[in-house]
Design a protein around this motif. Structure first.
Motif, PDB file in Angstrom:
ATOM      1  N   ILE A   1      79.201 -60.349  91.905  1.00  0.00           N
ATOM      2  CA  ILE A   1      79.107 -61.716  91.390  1.00  0.00           C
ATOM      3  C   ILE A   1      79.152 -61.655  89.864  1.00  0.00           C
ATOM      4  O   ILE A   1      78.451 -60.863  89.248  1.00  0.00           O
ATOM      5  CB  ILE A   1      77.798 -62.364  91.876  1.00  0.00           C
ATOM      6  CG1 ILE A   1      77.828 -62.536  93.398  1.00  0.00           C
ATOM      7  CG2 ILE A   1      77.573 -63.709  91.192  1.00  0.00           C
ATOM      8  CD1 ILE A   1      76.501 -62.922  94.006  1.00  0.00           C
TER       9      ILE A   1
ATOM     10  N   TRP B   1      80.698 -72.695  93.178  1.00  0.00           N
ATOM     11  CA  TRP B   1      80.334 -72.463  94.588  1.00  0.00           C
ATOM     12  C   TRP B   1      80.108 -73.788  95.315  1.00  0.00           C
ATOM     13  O   TRP B   1      80.487 -73.932  96.478  1.00  0.00           O
ATOM     14  CB  TRP B   1      79.085 -71.590  94.661  1.00  0.00           C
ATOM     15  CG  TRP B   1      79.338 -70.130  94.432  1.00  0.00           C
ATOM     16  CD1 TRP B   1      80.359 -69.568  93.703  1.00  0.00           C
ATOM     17  CD2 TRP B   1      78.562 -69.047  94.919  1.00  0.00           C
ATOM     18  NE1 TRP B   1      80.253 -68.207  93.705  1.00  0.00           N
ATOM     19  CE2 TRP B   1      79.160 -67.852  94.445  1.00  0.00           C
ATOM     20  CE3 TRP B   1      77.411 -68.954  95.688  1.00  0.00           C
ATOM     21  CZ2 TRP B   1      78.642 -66.587  94.742  1.00  0.00           C
ATOM     22  CZ3 TRP B   1      76.889 -67.691  95.982  1.00  0.00           C
ATOM     23  CH2 TRP B   1      77.505 -66.523  95.519  1.00  0.00           C
TER      24      TRP B   1
ATOM     25  N   ARG C   1      77.227 -67.680 102.048  1.00  0.00           N
ATOM     26  CA  ARG C   1      76.639 -67.606 100.707  1.00  0.00           C
ATOM     27  C   ARG C   1      75.323 -68.374 100.687  1.00  0.00           C
ATOM     28  O   ARG C   1      75.116 -69.292 101.478  1.00  0.00           O
ATOM     29  CB  ARG C   1      77.571 -68.239  99.661  1.00  0.00           C
ATOM     30  CG  ARG C   1      78.873 -67.509  99.434  1.00  0.00           C
ATOM     31  CD  ARG C   1      79.707 -68.282  98.442  1.00  0.00           C
ATOM     32  NE  ARG C   1      80.981 -67.630  98.187  1.00  0.00           N
ATOM     33  CZ  ARG C   1      81.937 -68.133  97.426  1.00  0.00           C
ATOM     34  NH1 ARG C   1      81.756 -69.312  96.837  1.00  0.00           N
ATOM     35  NH2 ARG C   1      83.065 -67.483  97.251  1.00  0.00           N
TER      36      ARG C   1
ATOM     37  N   TRP D   1      73.710 -65.189  96.178  1.00  0.00           N
ATOM     38  CA  TRP D   1      73.807 -64.167  97.231  1.00  0.00           C
ATOM     39  C   TRP D   1      75.111 -64.360  97.988  1.00  0.00           C
ATOM     40  O   TRP D   1      75.468 -65.489  98.342  1.00  0.00           O
ATOM     41  CB  TRP D   1      72.625 -64.315  98.181  1.00  0.00           C
ATOM     42  CG  TRP D   1      72.567 -63.364  99.357  1.00  0.00           C
ATOM     43  CD1 TRP D   1      71.847 -62.204  99.446  1.00  0.00           C
ATOM     44  CD2 TRP D   1      73.216 -63.515 100.627  1.00  0.00           C
ATOM     45  NE1 TRP D   1      72.009 -61.635 100.683  1.00  0.00           N
ATOM     46  CE2 TRP D   1      72.854 -62.424 101.432  1.00  0.00           C
ATOM     47  CE3 TRP D   1      74.081 -64.478 101.166  1.00  0.00           C
ATOM     48  CZ2 TRP D   1      73.317 -62.254 102.735  1.00  0.00           C
ATOM     49  CZ3 TRP D   1      74.553 -64.324 102.454  1.00  0.00           C
ATOM     50  CH2 TRP D   1      74.163 -63.205 103.234  1.00  0.00           C
ATOM     51  N   ARG D   2      75.835 -63.267  98.197  1.00  0.00           N
ATOM     52  CA  ARG D   2      77.089 -63.323  98.933  1.00  0.00           C
ATOM     53  C   ARG D   2      77.098 -62.232  99.994  1.00  0.00           C
ATOM     54  O   ARG D   2      76.759 -61.076  99.732  1.00  0.00           O
ATOM     55  CB  ARG D   2      78.270 -63.139  97.964  1.00  0.00           C
ATOM     56  CG  ARG D   2      79.645 -63.252  98.609  1.00  0.00           C
ATOM     57  CD  ARG D   2      80.725 -63.461  97.559  1.00  0.00           C
ATOM     58  NE  ARG D   2      80.692 -62.453  96.520  1.00  0.00           N
ATOM     59  CZ  ARG D   2      81.420 -62.493  95.400  1.00  0.00           C
ATOM     60  NH1 ARG D   2      82.201 -63.544  95.171  1.00  0.00           N
ATOM     61  NH2 ARG D   2      81.352 -61.532  94.513  1.00  0.00           N
TER      62      ARG D   2
ATOM     63  N   HIS E   1      75.174 -56.500 100.823  1.00  0.00           N
ATOM     64  CA  HIS E   1      75.299 -57.810 100.211  1.00  0.00           C
ATOM     65  C   HIS E   1      75.291 -57.735  98.686  1.00  0.00           C
ATOM     66  O   HIS E   1      74.837 -56.756  98.089  1.00  0.00           O
ATOM     67  CB  HIS E   1      74.160 -58.715 100.679  1.00  0.00           C
ATOM     68  CG  HIS E   1      74.045 -58.820 102.164  1.00  0.00           C
ATOM     69  ND1 HIS E   1      75.131 -59.006 102.981  1.00  0.00           N
ATOM     70  CD2 HIS E   1      72.964 -58.757 102.990  1.00  0.00           C
ATOM     71  CE1 HIS E   1      74.739 -59.069 104.239  1.00  0.00           C
ATOM     72  NE2 HIS E   1      73.421 -58.907 104.270  1.00  0.00           N
TER      73      HIS E   1
END
Length: 207
Positions: free
Chosen positions: A8, A20, A97, A178-179, A186
């Motif tokens: 990220i 996002w 996400r 967070w992805r 992650h």
């Protein structure tokens, strides 16, 4: 390292949220602005529920923030008034996400609350004004009768906003993105700042 493997990015967290959020509005089938709102009593008893984001970005307040509206006499409203701190969570399942946000709360102005309340569909204004949110309800018909009485009292135009129906601005001190990655590898990046006027710092976090 290809795009799918890259971390990220380091950027302004409000700009990244906007990116996002825009993708969520295009991908999520229902309520991309839904967020879990966690509050707590002064002695630390937590509670959480879903609310809707109604404003966000660096233009809100002195340091930017996230706005929602509620009945301040509800459980969450009473907890907010007693402990002006909260946490938010956006989870966009279709994008895999999530964004976690923590910060302090301030009440919006009466003018802002009026403006948003009267931007809602008239039926929603009636429903909110008739509700003693979170209070015991002896029978659903009692609530429906109150709705009908308000509609009769105000047959046309906007419904007066109850003074206890208001909005709150969360000014964040922490925003974490967070992805999802394969095999639970992650990707997490946390942005923090000590105060609304301070610059953001950031770090990756182990998943």
């Amino acid at each position: 390292m290809n795009e799918a493997q890259s971390a990220i990015p380091v950027t302004d967290p409000f700009a990244l949220f906007e990116e996002w959020f825009g993708e969520a509005k295009a991908a999520e089938p229902n309520d991309p602005n839904a967020m879990a709102l966690a509050t707590a009593t002064p002695d630390g008893r937590p509670s959480v529920r879903m609310v809707l984001l109604k404003g966000h970005g660096s233009q809100w307040g002195e340091g930017g923030g996230f706005v929602f509206y509620t009945n301040a006499q509800s459980r969450k409203g009473e907890e907010i008034r007693a402990n002006m701190q909260a946490a938010l969570l956006f989870h966009w399942k279709s994008l895999r996400r999530q964004i976690r946000i923590e910060g302090t709360l301030t009440e919006v102005s009466s003018e802002q609350a009026d403006s948003y309340f009267h931007s809602r569909p008239r039926a929603s204004q009636v429903g909110s004004a008739a509700s003693d949110q979170s209070r015991p309800l002896p029978d659903r018909q009692v609530y429906l009768d109150r709705v009908a009485a308000l509609e009769e009292r105000f047959p046309e135009g906007d419904i007066p906003r109850p003074p206890h129906w208001t909005g709150f601005l969360l000014t964040p001190h922490t925003i974490e993105f967070w992805r999802d990655r394969k095999f639970r590898l992650h990707d997490r990046r946390q942005f923090t700042r000590p105060g609304a006027k301070e610059a953001w710092s950031d770090t990756l976090l182990y998943p």
